[in-house]
Design a protein around this motif. Structure first.
Motif, mmCIF file in Angstrom:
data_model
loop_
_atom_site.group_PDB
_atom_site.id
_atom_site.type_symbol
_atom_site.label_atom_id
_atom_site.label_comp_id
_atom_site.label_asym_id
_atom_site.label_seq_id
_atom_site.Cartn_x
_atom_site.Cartn_y
_atom_site.Cartn_z
ATOM 1 N N THR A 1 0.989 -1.121 0.165
ATOM 2 C CA THR A 1 -0.007 -0.203 0.086
ATOM 3 C C THR A 1 0.887 1.343 0.055
ATOM 4 N N VAL A 2 1.647 1.219 0.865
ATOM 5 C CA VAL A 2 2.619 2.530 0.993
ATOM 6 C C VAL A 2 3.411 2.968 -0.272
ATOM 7 N N SER A 3 3.858 1.612 -0.892
ATOM 8 C CA SER A 3 4.735 1.885 -2.065
ATOM 9 C C SER A 3 3.902 2.318 -3.319
ATOM 10 N N THR A 4 2.783 1.555 -3.546
ATOM 11 C CA THR A 4 1.880 1.722 -4.671
ATOM 12 C C THR A 4 1.340 3.171 -4.708
ATOM 13 N N LEU A 5 0.887 3.519 -3.304
ATOM 14 C CA LEU A 5 0.349 4.968 -3.304
ATOM 15 C C LEU A 5 1.457 6.121 -3.500
ATOM 16 N N LEU A 6 2.605 5.760 -3.111
ATOM 17 C CA LEU A 6 3.720 6.749 -3.087
ATOM 18 C C LEU A 6 3.863 6.842 -4.495
ATOM 19 N N SER A 7 4.328 5.659 -5.124
ATOM 20 C CA SER A 7 4.535 5.950 -6.670
ATOM 21 C C SER A 7 3.495 6.577 -7.681
ATOM 22 N N THR A 8 2.366 5.975 -7.412
ATOM 23 C CA THR A 8 1.105 6.430 -7.982
ATOM 24 C C THR A 8 0.801 7.823 -7.926
ATOM 25 N N PHE A 9 0.749 8.314 -6.603
ATOM 26 C CA PHE A 9 0.504 9.720 -6.488
ATOM 27 C C PHE A 9 1.542 10.660 -7.029
ATOM 28 N N TYR A 10 2.532 10.097 -6.791
ATOM 29 C CA TYR A 10 3.913 10.799 -7.224
ATOM 30 C C TYR A 10 3.700 11.216 -8.750
ATOM 31 N N LEU A 11 3.434 10.170 -9.452
ATOM 32 C CA LEU A 11 3.083 10.329 -11.299
ATOM 33 C C LEU A 11 1.915 11.215 -11.241
ATOM 34 N N VAL A 12 0.877 11.052 -10.484
ATOM 35 C CA VAL A 12 -0.162 11.725 -11.014
ATOM 36 C C VAL A 12 -0.030 13.042 -10.484
ATOM 37 N N VAL A 13 0.381 13.357 -9.171
ATOM 38 C CA VAL A 13 0.256 14.716 -8.652
ATOM 39 C C VAL A 13 1.589 15.623 -9.319
ATOM 40 N N LEU A 14 2.756 15.054 -9.261
ATOM 41 C CA LEU A 14 3.735 15.776 -9.775
ATOM 42 C C LEU A 14 4.045 15.881 -10.823
ATOM 43 N N VAL A 15 3.808 14.575 -11.807
ATOM 44 C CA VAL A 15 4.386 14.492 -13.053
ATOM 45 C C VAL A 15 3.043 14.753 -14.162
ATOM 46 N N ILE A 16 2.019 13.715 -14.026
ATOM 47 C CA ILE A 16 1.029 13.905 -15.010
ATOM 48 C C ILE A 16 0.241 15.293 -14.843
ATOM 49 N N ARG A 17 -0.179 15.540 -13.701
ATOM 50 C CA ARG A 17 -0.801 16.801 -13.009
ATOM 51 C C ARG A 17 -2.324 17.059 -13.620
ATOM 52 N N PRO A 18 -3.134 15.875 -13.700
ATOM 53 C CA PRO A 18 -4.479 16.135 -13.951
ATOM 54 C C PRO A 18 -5.305 17.435 -13.174
ATOM 55 N N GLU A 19 -6.189 17.684 -13.803
ATOM 56 C CA GLU A 19 -6.890 18.701 -13.041
ATOM 57 C C GLU A 19 -7.372 18.519 -11.485
ATOM 58 N N LEU A 20 -8.045 17.103 -11.577
ATOM 59 C CA LEU A 20 -8.258 16.565 -10.094
ATOM 60 C C LEU A 20 -7.358 15.337 -10.008
ATOM 61 N N PHE A 21 -6.698 15.398 -8.745
ATOM 62 C CA PHE A 21 -5.678 14.482 -8.589
ATOM 63 C C PHE A 21 -6.328 12.811 -8.432
ATOM 64 N N ILE B 1 6.961 1.716 -11.357
ATOM 65 C CA ILE B 1 6.893 0.214 -11.284
ATOM 66 C C ILE B 1 8.259 0.250 -10.581
ATOM 67 N N PHE B 2 9.656 0.642 -10.993
ATOM 68 C CA PHE B 2 10.606 0.320 -10.491
ATOM 69 C C PHE B 2 10.775 0.621 -9.153
ATOM 70 N N ALA B 3 10.355 2.012 -8.877
ATOM 71 C CA ALA B 3 10.372 2.635 -7.399
ATOM 72 C C ALA B 3 9.453 1.828 -6.759
ATOM 73 N N SER B 4 8.332 1.514 -6.896
ATOM 74 C CA SER B 4 7.356 0.990 -6.161
ATOM 75 C C SER B 4 7.759 -0.459 -5.869
ATOM 76 N N THR B 5 8.232 -1.119 -6.861
ATOM 77 C CA THR B 5 8.619 -2.429 -6.515
ATOM 78 C C THR B 5 9.775 -2.677 -5.494
ATOM 79 N N THR B 6 10.961 -1.901 -5.581
ATOM 80 C CA THR B 6 12.004 -1.777 -4.847
ATOM 81 C C THR B 6 11.553 -1.503 -3.482
#
Lengths: 263, 230
Positions: free
Chosen positions: A101-121, A229-234
């Motif tokens: 949970t920690v690693s998946t949410l961290l990676s996913t939110f990192y991608l969504v919030v900081l990289v892709i940045r859609p209007e609604l996170f 994927i690499f970050a979350s798996t590690t």
């Protein structure tokens, strides 16, 4: 650019492709017709249900519903990891759930919030597929990590005990097996990254291109997801093994025999 | 039946004491009501047939097997999670086929000093050679690959690690089983030191003759004190 639809008659034609491997297997004496039939039907039904659910999810785009879906994915992945690693859920369910949970949410939110940045996170169109891809790969890595780590400890029990009796703490004594297990778990992802684009075209990128995206856009998304994927798996493997040790050993640093399923 | 610990009047303080210890694993009792005392400087040995529970006694003392009943004391303190570190700090265990856990003999001897507990006590090259010489081992062995080391050399290297760590209590499981006569004499000379306490498992008559206490084991029970020269 619109993607061409696959109409019902064409779907029937698609399933006809299965007749070829079926025929080859029949010729070499492998009677796998029932297994193939079940596999194809299950895949189709499951994907149809996911398609239906995702359509609803995207339409409603409700943050709680999106969170609930991700939670369901995490719990299913958790139980699947422990079962496939040949371990008992009562010892590892919590540690695996926390790590994944920690690693998946961290990676996913990192991608969504900081990289892709859609209007609604919490936009389901980004959040759910990305979390699914990250989690799917994380799951494979954690199966390898847990299986390798505990199998190595069982196989090398005498060596592990020797380390303890020579003054090693539990952590120092398991470190060689820990390092080997984490390395084995992240190796497929590393190998995949190294040959990506040369040996195979990644599924997500191909999907996006077929879906009408510009190749450059698809490439950038593919890079983003691979890094995620690499970050979350590690992270998940490193955290999971560390946390799992709390339940797997007794107070005298002896690995509990009952952690292995089927014992 | 085992000697009652209270019946012994030790000249030296008790270092290991088993009081009515029972050890079981699912479907099997490994030790049944075992009591004995090893005092500082004792050279004690457990005899008996294979599977009688001799090695189990050593492993139980090291916390590797669960105690169902009774009490084990080390330096007057009961064996538990809190005192386990004390026991492991003072005790060296050497089995029949010791694991060296490294590529070369040199690395194997220095292995314990990679751990935090011993990191500050790294022995000098001269000390390594001195300990090897005491055990009849050549300094040339240091460069050798552990995979090419014989069983007898492994046993002495494991013993060398104990000496380098300054251990005072040695739990030895058939430690002379793979040794030739000269090597045995070197090992006997090491344990002639009155500061070292030994609890061993052995069949070798030469080793038994060197021991000051001997117990017989059968079916997990400590049956009798065969001799005591203390």
């Amino acid at each position: 650019m619109n993607t061409l639809d696959i109409a019902a008659p064409q779907l029937a034609v698609l399933y006809g492709l299965c007749l070829l491997p079926l025929g080859v297997l029949w010729l070499v004496g492998l009677r796998l017709g029932r297994d193939i039939f079940i596999g194809v039907v299950r895949m189709s039904v499951q994907l149809a249900l996911v398609g239906f659910y995702l359509k609803t999810l995207f339409t409603l785009n409700n943050p709680w519903l999106n969170a609930l879906w991700i939670l369901v994915m995490l719990v299913v992945a958790d139980l699947s990891i422990i079962q496939r690693a040949g371990l008992r859920a009562r010892f590892f369910a919590l540690s695996t759930l926390v790590a994944v949970t920690v690693s998946t949410l961290l990676s996913t939110f990192y991608l969504v919030v900081l990289v892709i940045r859609p209007e609604l996170f919490y936009d389901a169109r980004y959040l759910v597929p990305l979390a699914g891809m990250v989690l799917g790969n994380c799951q494979q890595g954690n199966v390898i990590a847990l299986e390798r780590f505990y199998a190595a400890l069982r196989r090398n029990e005498l060596e592990y005990q020797t380390f303890l009796l020579l003054g090693a703490s539990r952590w120092e004594a398991v470190l060689p097996y820990y390092r080997t297990a984490v390395k084995a778990a992240i190796s497929p992802t590393l190998a995949n990254m190294t040959t990506m684009g040369l040996v195979s075209l990644p599924g997500m990128m191909t999907g996006q291109i077929l879906g009408g995206s510009e190749p450059w856009l698809a490439v950038k998304y593919q890079i983003a997801i691979m890094v995620g994927i690499f970050a979350s798996t590690t992270l998940a493997c490193a955290i999971n093994l560390r946390l799992s040790m709390r339940m797997a050993f007794n107070g005298y640093d002896v690995l509990k025999g009952e952690v292995f399923a089927g014992k | 039946m085992a000697t009652s610990p209270a019946a012994l009047t030790p000249l030296m303080p008790a270092i290991i004491r088993f009081s009515h210890v029972t050890v079981s694993v699912p479907d099997k009792t490994l030790l049944h009501d075992v009591s004995f005392t090893v005092n500082t400087g004792d050279k004690a040995v457990l005899c008996g047939k294979s599977g009688s529970g001799k090695s189990t006694v050593l492993k139980t003392l090291l916390g590797l097997l669960p105690v169902q009943e009774g009490v084990i004391e080390f330096q007057g303190q009961p064996l538990n999670v809190a005192t386990l570190a004390l026991i492991r700090r003072h005790t060296a265990y050497i089995g029949q086929e010791p694991v060296l856990g490294a590529e070369t003999v040199h690395e194997a001897l220095l292995l314990p000093f990679r751990f935090k507990a011993h990191r500050d006590a790294l022995p000098s090259p001269a000390r390594l050679e001195e300990v090897l010489a005491r055990l009849g081992l050549s300094p040339a062995l240091l460069a050798q690959d552990c995979a090419r080391v014989s069983g007898g050399e492994k046993q002495r290297l494991a013993l060398a690690r104990g000496l380098l760590l300054g251990k005072s209590v040695y739990l030895l499981d058939e430690v002379t089983s793979a040794l030739d006569e000269d090597s045995k004499q070197a090992v006997f000379a090491v344990f002639a030191d009155p500061a070292l306490t030994v609890l061993s498992v052995a069949h070798d008559p030469d080793w038994l003759a060197c021991c000051t206490k001997m117990w017989q084991m059968a079916d997990g029970c400590l049956s009798e004190v065969s001799h005591e020269y203390a």
